[in-house]
Write an enzyme that holds these catalytic residues in place. Structure first.
Site, PDB file in Angstrom:
ATOM      1  N   CYS A 256      36.787  51.050  36.954  1.00 36.80           N
ATOM      2  CA  CYS A 256      36.314  49.944  37.810  1.00 36.80           C
ATOM      3  C   CYS A 256      36.492  48.664  37.005  1.00 36.80           C
ATOM      4  O   CYS A 256      35.540  48.109  36.471  1.00 36.80           O
ATOM      5  CB  CYS A 256      34.864  50.152  38.215  1.00 36.80           C
ATOM      6  SG  CYS A 256      34.503  51.779  38.923  1.00 36.80           S
ATOM      7  N   ALA A 257      37.733  48.187  36.921  1.00 34.93           N
ATOM      8  CA  ALA A 257      38.109  47.207  35.895  1.00 34.93           C
ATOM      9  C   ALA A 257      37.835  45.761  36.279  1.00 34.93           C
ATOM     10  O   ALA A 257      37.562  44.940  35.409  1.00 34.93           O
ATOM     11  CB  ALA A 257      39.588  47.374  35.547  1.00 34.93           C
ATOM     12  N   ALA A 258      37.971  45.389  37.555  1.00 33.88           N
ATOM     13  CA  ALA A 258      37.849  43.982  37.944  1.00 33.88           C
ATOM     14  C   ALA A 258      36.432  43.485  37.646  1.00 33.88           C
ATOM     15  O   ALA A 258      35.468  44.258  37.751  1.00 33.88           O
ATOM     16  CB  ALA A 258      38.183  43.820  39.429  1.00 33.88           C
ATOM     17  N   PRO A 259      36.277  42.211  37.223  1.00 28.89           N
ATOM     18  CA  PRO A 259      37.306  41.157  37.152  1.00 28.89           C
ATOM     19  C   PRO A 259      38.182  41.185  35.922  1.00 28.89           C
ATOM     20  O   PRO A 259      39.142  40.431  35.860  1.00 28.89           O
ATOM     21  CB  PRO A 259      36.473  39.883  37.197  1.00 28.89           C
ATOM     22  CG  PRO A 259      35.183  40.257  36.563  1.00 28.89           C
ATOM     23  CD  PRO A 259      34.930  41.684  36.952  1.00 28.89           C
ATOM     24  N   GLY A 260      37.865  42.003  34.887  1.00 31.38           N
ATOM     25  CA  GLY A 260      38.824  42.202  33.820  1.00 31.38           C
ATOM     26  C   GLY A 260      38.398  41.823  32.419  1.00 31.38           C
ATOM     27  O   GLY A 260      39.180  41.975  31.483  1.00 31.38           O
ATOM     28  N   LYS A 262      36.227  43.309  30.394  1.00 32.57           N
ATOM     29  CA  LYS A 262      36.182  44.505  29.544  1.00 32.57           C
ATOM     30  C   LYS A 262      37.585  45.040  29.293  1.00 32.57           C
ATOM     31  O   LYS A 262      37.879  45.545  28.194  1.00 32.57           O
ATOM     32  CB  LYS A 262      35.309  45.575  30.197  1.00 32.57           C
ATOM     33  CG  LYS A 262      33.847  45.192  30.357  1.00 32.57           C
ATOM     34  CD  LYS A 262      33.047  46.310  30.985  1.00 32.57           C
ATOM     35  CE  LYS A 262      31.605  45.900  31.217  1.00 32.57           C
ATOM     36  NZ  LYS A 262      31.473  44.836  32.235  1.00 32.57           N
ATOM     37  N   CYS A 381      24.944  47.384  35.012  1.00 32.04           N
ATOM     38  CA  CYS A 381      24.132  46.195  34.717  1.00 32.04           C
ATOM     39  C   CYS A 381      22.844  46.257  35.536  1.00 32.04           C
ATOM     40  O   CYS A 381      22.372  45.253  36.062  1.00 32.04           O
ATOM     41  CB  CYS A 381      24.907  44.910  34.999  1.00 32.04           C
ATOM     42  SG  CYS A 381      25.570  44.778  36.670  1.00 32.04           S
TER      43      CYS A 381
END
Length: 835
Positions: A256-260, A262, A381
């Site tokens: 679950c990469a977006a917004p990017g 990490k 979070c």
């Protein structure tokens, strides 16, 4: 007609007054007036002159310095500047411009729309965090309503990134850009993060942007962020990639990469392996692609799948297993309330209960895709144990204790953390009554207002001990009882057995205390939760076994009056003659048999469904068929949605003709042609000409062209290397231009169209950006330019025998222009302390 003339005169009057007020003089230049008038309105030149003459004669005797423009006229003037619509006749009724509000602005009370009050939010965490004392809880709760400090991380993959660290450490950056008399320690180093890479400003983002003393510093940070020298990212958001500890050659999946942010952090380290970044939303996936464009991305694939249905990828005919998997799952985000103040208004315990199954399925899929001996990082979070410890406990219920284990995360020196909790409550909240309760002061209905004054926080929160528990609503108002009861019934339907904690023995056995909780008031951060798994053997999912007290049928909670009525009914049945009881016995027996049969059918159906569930993805892929079918149906639905962004075209290897033209033009030798792929829309229907060519690592190429990987949903791959040229110079067309982003990959293979200079000449051209040949003072370098055929070339100087600084240029007969973005230029200048 008269109305139109009056309207136009009024418009001209407003513009005239605005110009006069801005100019600070009673005399307004007619040319200035006409230019600005045409910019903001649709009246003709002649009409404006006529309006000006009339208005000037009327108002020439007035003192313009004392004129106060009303808010209504200000709004009309602003609206005219943005909406030049000839058919608009009533500007007063036009929709107001939407302004991005900042909920932390204390100077402008009109946009402080968030009230940091939510009784169910507060009561929920008072119940879930009993280990925190009342005094500490007040500090914890107050910290959630404060703005976050600004935090950024320096990119260690950039050449000479140390120069930026040195400027921060020796204070020269602060001395040059900050008025030290007004601001004390605007930026400080985060000591516990390795290699001096993370720095923090205690000045909130809003103050940093508005403060005159910090204007230069704020602009400098923005430039560094846009050029890729640093990444602005919340401090706790940096923990998952840091604790996952990726190595340069690892295969890493970010589910679950977006917004990017990490993914950028992973990319700073993994420069020789593979990174697959995925997001379910195409728009967010394209945003992720833009975020990564600041960095070298030859080893990156960006995909668009639902994380819980992520397909198995193959490389060289073998199943691809990842060394590290990061699943920063979707969550309610209540730990991020400091940067998302709307959480205070929209928060509900139901959200965590609803999203729990999705988080669980994503973690289960991550554990399947990870190789034996690899690591999976689960993070949210949110501070809600339903989204945190409950998910971790459930994967152990379904896989047992031998497939994987938790790694202790509470070992970070200098950073205060809390251990994972072993016990928590399952709670539902009366959201309908809560909204009424929050608006009680403005409620015009006196009956409702009187009722709401009797409501307290405990009436809005319900602890649930069993999946089948029935609730009696504590506070019920007849006027809206149906809606209130309906929402509570729906909230009860969201409850799953996996929400409840297991026995203390079970929680000790899985070592739930090895997971990490971060509370906002400990280090002035957001709230966060992390759990790191180490996979020990193949995962076989089994049907979970829950405590009997959680899944057993439970009698509803009755009031005293209901209990008395039930006792009366029981006594009446007992007092009936025996014959009457015997007459009803056959019907009762038949009804009981029917209920037992239905119960058996339900259990059989659950067993059949469980058999079809994914058993062992590491051994057999056949179990994925049903899930992949659901995923494809969901994907088709997304593609049919007009609001979704279209996916990119397939990538194809560069043809031999184009590659020969490129190699002859730039003198390229030894560069791997197989790793250059064409993309972009065709310029020629017959020839199928590609507009752009991208360079990918060997691993990305092998995945892309493996026959077992069918119809991959790719958003982007690799790094853009060449673009087909369009400009013509004396009948000759530059066939292909090198991109500045792809230059580091191709530079050492170039033998033609490269010009060497010294560092001073390089920096001079870089700062001027466009050099006219007639004004160029360096004759020797000028002769090298004139020997080139017009078109694209590379200018460089050698920093060391092994390292060169280079930039893409375009040579014309009369000038030399830089063919790169402002961000690329500023990147070099900042690294060499010229900005």
């Amino acid at each position: 007609m008269k109305r139109m003339i009056k309207q136009r005169l009024f418009h001209a009057y407003i513009i005239f007054m605005m110009i006069a007020l801005i100019g600070g003089s009673r005399r307004v230049d007619i040319v200035q007036f006409v230019k600005m008038s045409q910019k903001y309105e649709y009246l003709t030149y002649l009409q404006f002159i006529q309006c000006f003459n009339k208005l000037f004669n009327i108002y020439k005797t007035q003192n313009i310095h004392t004129f106060q423009i009303s808010p209504k006229i200000q709004f009309i003037f602003q609206y005219m500047g943005k909406h030049r619509n000839k058919n608009q006749s009533k500007y007063e009724n036009a929709p107001q411009k939407k302004v991005k509000t900042n909920h932390w602005d204390q100077d402008n009370q009109q946009i402080c729309v968030v009230q940091f009050e939510n009784p169910i939010f507060r009561r929920f965490y008072e119940i879930q965090l009993p280990e925190i004392s009342p005094e500490e809880f007040k500090i914890f709760w107050q910290s959630l309503s404060l703005p976050l400090p600004v935090t950024f991380r320096i990119n260690p993959s950039q050449y000479k990134y140390e120069s930026l660290i040195e400027r921060l450490q020796d204070g020269s950056l602060i001395k040059d850009m900050v008025n030290e008399e007004e601001i004390v320690e605007p930026i400080r180093e985060i000591k516990w993060y390795p290699n001096h890479l993370v720095w923090e400003s205690k000045v909130p983002k809003k103050s940093l942007r508005k403060s005159a003393a910090l204007t230069k510093l704020h602009q400098f940070i923005q430039k560094c962020n846009s050029t890729g020298l640093l990444t602005r990212q919340e401090l706790v958001s940096m923990l998952p990639p840091l604790l996952l500890d990726p190595q340069p050659t690892d295969y890493v999946l970010d589910m679950c990469a977006a917004p990017g942010s990490k993914t950028c952090q992973l990319l700073e380290i993994v420069n020789k392996g593979l990174i697959v970044a995925n997001d379910v939303d195409p728009k967010r996936a394209y945003m992720l692609s833009h975020q990564l464009s600041r960095m070298p991305t030859a080893q990156v694939m960006i995909t668009n799948y639902a994380a819980q249905f992520y397909p198995t990828l193959y490389i060289n005919g073998q199943r691809l297993q990842f060394d590290k998997v990061l699943c920063d799952v979707p969550c309610t985000g209540d730990g991020a309330a400091r940067k998302l103040p709307t959480r205070w208004v929209k928060w509900s315990a139901r959200d965590g209960n609803v999203i729990h199954p999705l988080q669980l399925s994503i973690l289960m899929r991550a554990l399947q895709l990870c190789k034996i001996g690899g690591y999976v990082m689960y993070s949210t979070c949110s501070l809600n144990p339903i989204e945190d410890e409950a998910v971790v406990a459930e994967v152990f219920r379904r896989a047992g204790f031998d497939a994987f284990e938790l790694v202790d995360l509470n070992t970070l020196q200098g950073f205060k953390t809390r251990k994972g909790i072993k016990d928590w409550k399952v709670i539902i909240t009366d959201d309908f009554l809560t909204q009424k309760y929050l608006q009680r002061e403005t409620n015009p209905d006196q009956d409702e207002k009187s009722f709401l004054e009797t409501v307290n926080e405990d009436d809005l929160v319900y602890e649930v001990n069993n999946v089948n528990q029935k609730l009696n609503i504590k506070k019920l108002f007849s006027k809206f009882s149906r809606k209130q009861e309906g929402q509570m019934i729906n909230a009860l339907k969201t409850l799953k057995p996996s929400l409840w904690p297991d026995t203390e023995e079970f929680m000790n056995k899985i070592a739930i205390e090895k997971t990490m909780r971060v509370l906002p008031h400990d280090q002035d951060t957001g709230g966060f939760y992390l759990a790191l798994f180490k996979k020990k053997q193949a995962v076989i999912w089994k049907k979970p076994i829950y405590q009997e007290s959680i899944i057993a049928q439970q009698q509803p909670i009755l009031t005293e009056q209901q209990q008395q009525q039930q006792q009366i009914e029981i006594e009446q049945i007992v007092d009936k003659p025996l014959s009457e009881n015997l007459q009803l016995q056959p019907e009762q027996v038949l009804q009981q048999n029917q209920q037992e049969q239905q119960h058996k059918e339900i259990l059989q159906q659950e067993d059949n469904q469980q058999e079809q569930f994914i058993q062992d993805i590491d051994i057999n892929q056949d179990h994925l068929k049903d899930i992949l079918k659901q995923s494809n149906e969901q994907d088709d639905k997304q593609q049919n949605d007009k609001n979704k962004a279209a996916l990119l075209e397939p990538y194809t290897p560069i043809n031999d003709y184009d590659w020969k033209v490129i190699c002859d033009y730039y003198g390229i030798s030894g560069f791997p042609q197989a790793q250059v792929l064409g993309t972009g829309q065709s310029l020629d229907i017959i020839m199928q000409v590609n507009k752009k060519f991208r360079y990918v690592s060997e691993d990305v190429k092998n995945i892309l062209f493996d026959s077992k990987n069918q119809n991959l949903k790719l958003i982007n791959i690799g790094q853009k290397l060449f673009e087909r040229g369009k400009e013509s110079f004396g009948g000759q067309v530059t066939p292909f231009k090198i991109t500045q982003e792809g230059l580091p990959y191709i530079f050492k293979y170039l033998t033609k169209r490269v010009v060497e200079c010294n560092k001073d000449q390089f920096m001079e051209i870089l700062q001027k950006r466009n050099i006219r040949m007639g004004d160029f003072a360096h004759e020797e370098l000028k002769q090298q330019f004139e020997q080139l055929i017009q078109g694209c070339f590379v200018l460089f100087y050698k920093e060391t025998p092994e390292i060169s600084e280079a930039i893409v240029c375009q040579y014309y007969k009369q000038s030399v222009n830089l063919m790169c973005s402002t961000e690329n230029i500023e990147n070099i200048l900042i690294r060499h302390r010229l900005m």
